[in-house]
Write a protein that holds these residues in place. Sequence first.
Motif, mmCIF file in Angstrom:
data_model
loop_
_atom_site.group_PDB
_atom_site.id
_atom_site.type_symbol
_atom_site.label_atom_id
_atom_site.label_comp_id
_atom_site.label_asym_id
_atom_site.label_seq_id
_atom_site.Cartn_x
_atom_site.Cartn_y
_atom_site.Cartn_z
ATOM 1 N N GLY A 39 0.708 -1.702 0.012
ATOM 2 C CA GLY A 39 -0.053 -0.199 -0.338
ATOM 3 C C GLY A 39 0.575 1.084 -0.293
ATOM 4 O O GLY A 39 0.126 1.829 -0.690
ATOM 5 N N ALA A 40 1.794 0.878 0.921
ATOM 6 C CA ALA A 40 2.817 2.368 0.754
ATOM 7 C C ALA A 40 3.372 2.677 -0.564
ATOM 8 O O ALA A 40 4.164 3.404 -0.745
ATOM 9 C CB ALA A 40 3.884 2.672 1.879
ATOM 10 N N LEU A 41 3.686 1.246 -0.818
ATOM 11 C CA LEU A 41 4.714 1.610 -2.262
ATOM 12 C C LEU A 41 3.382 2.537 -3.814
ATOM 13 O O LEU A 41 4.414 2.681 -4.188
ATOM 14 C CB LEU A 41 5.026 0.151 -2.663
ATOM 15 N N THR A 42 2.327 1.695 -3.478
ATOM 16 C CA THR A 42 1.598 2.308 -4.583
ATOM 17 C C THR A 42 0.587 3.491 -4.036
ATOM 18 O O THR A 42 0.847 4.011 -5.561
ATOM 19 C CB THR A 42 -0.446 1.768 -4.651
ATOM 20 N N GLU A 43 1.009 4.352 -2.863
ATOM 21 C CA GLU A 43 0.998 5.753 -2.829
ATOM 22 C C GLU A 43 2.178 6.273 -3.169
ATOM 23 O O GLU A 43 1.710 7.656 -4.007
ATOM 24 C CB GLU A 43 0.757 5.681 -1.150
ATOM 25 N N LEU A 44 2.729 5.560 -2.682
ATOM 26 C CA LEU A 44 4.218 6.490 -3.992
ATOM 27 C C LEU A 44 4.647 6.653 -4.937
ATOM 28 O O LEU A 44 4.628 7.332 -5.582
ATOM 29 C CB LEU A 44 5.907 5.858 -2.805
ATOM 30 N N CYS A 45 4.006 5.259 -6.082
ATOM 31 C CA CYS A 45 3.912 5.024 -7.025
ATOM 32 C C CYS A 45 2.733 5.874 -7.711
ATOM 33 O O CYS A 45 3.390 6.728 -9.059
ATOM 34 C CB CYS A 45 4.140 4.035 -7.348
#
Length: 263
Positions: A39-45
């Motif tokens: 989820g954090a990676l998706t938010e960043l990207c």
Amino acid sequence: MLVLLPPSEGKATSGEGPALDLGTLTLPELAPAREEVLGALTELCSGPEETAMDVLGLTPGQADALKRNLDAADAPTLRAADLYTGVLYDRLGLPDLLESVPDRVRERVLVFSGLWGVVGAADRLPPYRLSMGVRLPPLGGLGAYWRRVLAEPMGDLAGDRLLVDCRSSAYAAAFKPRGRAAERLVSVRVLRERTVDGRIRRSVVSHMAKATRGDIARSLLLEGVEAATPEELAQALRDLGHTVELPEGRPGSARVLDVVETG
């Protein structure tokens, strides 16, 4: 015995299997943490491309990795054995080993990952890009994040088995057994021995150490080595034709196995 591996920077870019199912991965109890990191990676990207590229340490030519990260939850998957590429994996040959000695590979190989924590060679994963050394907002450094999450489940999984550590330092940070358990972890270090001006010189090998670690892991799996102690591991590798040394260790500390190459 367990063989601990890093992932590879280079990865396959497409799969053809079913979408990600966290419940089927090794240590399924890690699913909440895996969801949190994804989820954090998706938010960043999903945000500004320049920011995401900077945080992930990507070059302009690697911008397509952002889309793969965004698609990770629904993208076709492939086995970790086929996903990870590069020098170590070329020499290790996991797809071949999954055909010839599948039980050994499934029972003994663990790959550490910035996104998934730790996975097995037969686990099905989507293509992605996230190094353990990344500080991922809002979670912070992934090495420290996974060290907290993995301590108990990895300790239980390792039990009293010998751990052959072929990981780089960033991935080794994600799981470090403590106390007496640390004495069952053996880090594989590669040394190059040369004669210079009539004197024998040794130096630590960095990048090409990956090839040697791949060779060592392949030998252990292919030959079905069952070592219970660092000393048994060193002798088994000597019997397989490797030049190895096992320096004395300190109580409560991991051991180092030196693989010596000449030339």
